[in-house]
Write an enzyme that holds these catalytic residues in place. Structure first.
Site, PDB file in Angstrom:
ATOM      1  N   ARG A  84       0.837  -1.213   0.000  1.00 47.39           N
ATOM      2  CA  ARG A  84       0.000   0.000   0.000  1.00 47.39           C
ATOM      3  C   ARG A  84       0.871   1.262   0.000  1.00 47.39           C
ATOM      4  NH1 ARG A  84      -4.424  -0.023   4.506  1.00 47.39           N
ATOM      5  NH2 ARG A  84      -2.691   0.613   5.821  1.00 47.39           N
ATOM      6  N   LYS A 111      -2.861   6.427   1.776  1.00 46.74           N
ATOM      7  CA  LYS A 111      -2.712   7.062   3.088  1.00 46.74           C
ATOM      8  C   LYS A 111      -1.856   8.326   2.990  1.00 46.74           C
ATOM      9  CE  LYS A 111      -3.048   4.397   7.262  1.00 46.74           C
ATOM     10  NZ  LYS A 111      -4.470   4.123   7.450  1.00 46.74           N
ATOM     11  N   GLU A 155     -16.550   5.895   4.646  1.00 45.36           N
ATOM     12  CA  GLU A 155     -15.814   5.339   5.785  1.00 45.36           C
ATOM     13  C   GLU A 155     -15.726   6.367   6.901  1.00 45.36           C
ATOM     14  OE1 GLU A 155     -11.626   4.553   5.133  1.00 45.36           O
ATOM     15  OE2 GLU A 155     -11.502   6.099   3.602  1.00 45.36           O
TER      16      GLU A 155
HETATM   17  C1  LIG Z   1      -5.546   3.471   7.811  1.00 49.36           C
HETATM   18  C2  LIG Z   1      -6.954   3.736   7.463  1.00 49.36           C
HETATM   19  C3  LIG Z   1      -7.921   2.709   7.473  1.00 49.36           C
HETATM   20  C4  LIG Z   1      -7.649   1.321   7.988  1.00 49.36           C
HETATM   21  O1  LIG Z   1      -6.671   0.621   7.307  1.00 49.36           O
HETATM   22  P1  LIG Z   1      -5.959  -0.641   8.014  1.00 49.36           P
HETATM   23  O2  LIG Z   1      -4.998  -1.123   7.000  1.00 49.36           O
HETATM   24  O3  LIG Z   1      -7.021  -1.612   8.329  1.00 49.36           O
HETATM   25  O4  LIG Z   1      -5.306  -0.117   9.229  1.00 49.36           O
HETATM   26  C5  LIG Z   1      -9.190   3.020   7.025  1.00 49.36           C
HETATM   27  N1  LIG Z   1      -9.519   4.269   6.629  1.00 49.36           N
HETATM   28  C6  LIG Z   1      -8.622   5.274   6.633  1.00 49.36           C
HETATM   29  C7  LIG Z   1      -9.051   6.612   6.169  1.00 49.36           C
HETATM   30  C8  LIG Z   1      -7.321   5.044   7.051  1.00 49.36           C
HETATM   31  O5  LIG Z   1      -6.446   6.040   7.071  1.00 49.36           O
END
Ligand SMILES: *Cc1c(COP(=O)(O)O)cnc(C)c1O
Length: 352
Positions: free
Chosen positions: A98, A199, A235
């Site tokens: 990722r 991210k 989300e």
């Molecule tokens: C990091 C994050 C997640 C969760 O991702 P994981 O890999 O499960 O930790 C979900 N939504 C957002 C906006 C994030 O920054």
């Protein structure tokens, strides 16, 4: 009862194995640990080798691209101490993949999957005494990738830094068991073809206002709707959402505006393996209000039951408690992470 001399021996051993932390009061705030990992490279080149250095402040030019243009991404994963003493990571290569996708989106070089996982292992081992005892929490690992070189015009930096630091953590949401969430009706988190699928550090400060306002009203977090129609569920500020209706578990598809969570992906596999029907689809907010159960997933929150959702002034409550689907999925996921349940998928990775 132990004699005074036996107690002293016991304490001496503990102070070697563990840092001086009150493990029962861990929250989710940064605590400095012993070491961080730092690796640099120039634009157009590959990362070659990094080092562990004592944890501390870093130096950046005021014209660094990360400070001026937000050219940076982060990752988040956890190291767990198992009952038998071993320390493990959960699917770290997924975070590496990722980060690579995010780096491409943000015009940055990225470490290879092997370099990333190796650096995470080194950092965790160097900070081993900060990994909480089993059941008390975990060591949160935060890799950062940033444009650390100077850039005056809007352009990628000439130099990049990959850095990993750690902090012991407990629960993400204060008070744990189930959270109350409000649907954000005005502000949006991600736009089509934007950077919501990676991210990027620039995704987060713009949601502070919505989250802060929600917290002053007593909610734990905000649920964002899609920017295009304002009708579909996307989300929460830092975790993915699932709804349960009968035997069917649904979650919004990751089409660029939702972060593809490692926990989300793992929960989908666990749910399928446990006999639920799982669908990734568009979820209109009406379906959310009509669900039996709602929960959210992320490395930080793990699997958290959503007790209520408030939308347009209307509050809907959902099933919570030990019989809920989310609690069962939580138990399986954490069971695999802690080595209590057989890891058939090969998700856990030992650090030493
Ligand atoms: C990091 C994050 C997640 C969760 O991702 P994981 O890999 O499960 O930790 C979900 N939504 C957002 C906006 C994030 O920054």
């Amino acid at each position: 009862m132990a004699s005074p001399s036996e107690q002293t021996t016991c304490e001496t051993m503990n102070s070697e194995k563990y840092a001086n932390v009150n493990w029962d009061e861990l929250g989710f705030s940064p605590m400095p640990t012993d070491y961080m990992f730092v690796m640099k490279c120039s634009e157009g080149e590959n990362f070659l080798q990094g080092n562990l250095t004592p944890f501390g402040n870093i130096e950046l030019s005021p014209s660094a691209a990360i400070l001026n243009f937000g050219q940076g991404i982060f990752e988040g994963l956890k190291a767990y101490r198992r009952e038998e003493g071993r320390i493990t990571l959960f699917r770290p290569e997924q975070n590496a993949i990722r980060m690579k996708m995010g780096a491409e989106r943000m015009c940055m070089p990225s470490p290879s999957t092997e370099q990333f996982v190796d650096a995470v292992k080194q950092t965790v081992l160097a900070n081993k005494r900060w990994v909480p005892p089993p059941g008390k929490g975990s060591l949160y690992v935060r890799p950062l990738l940033m444009g650390s070189g100077s850039a005056m015009g809007v352009a990628p930096a000439p130099e990049y830094t990959f850095l990993i630091y750690t902090s012991p953590v407990g629960n993400y949401y204060k008070g744990d068991t189930s959270i109350n969430v409000i649907v954000e009706e005005k502000l949006r988190q991600a736009i089509p073809n934007g950077a919501g699928g990676v991210k990027a550090i620039t995704n987060y400060a713009p949601v502070f206002r919505a989250v802060t306002q929600a917290k002053t009203k007593g909610f734990s977090d905000v649920l964002f709707l899609d920017a295009k129609t304002g009708r579909n569920v996307e989300e929460l500020s830092s975790c993915n959402i699932f709804i349960v209706k009968g035997n069917v578990i649904s979650t919004p598809a990751t089409l660029g505006t939702i972060l593809p969570g490692v926990t989300r992906k793992s929960i989908i596999d666990i749910a399928l393996d446990s006999g639920y029907q799982v669908q990734e689809c568009v979820i209109p907010v009406e379906d959310l209000m009509d669900a039996d159960e709602v929960f959210c997933t992320g490395t930080a929150v793990v699997v958290n039951t959503v007790g209520s959702i408030t939308y347009q002034g209307k509050r809907v409550e959902y099933k919570t408690g030990v019989e809920s689907v989310s609690r069962k999925l939580y138990a399986t996921l954490t069971g695999i992470q802690m080595g209590r349940i057989e890891d058939k998928m090969g998700w856990t990775v030992e650090v030493d």
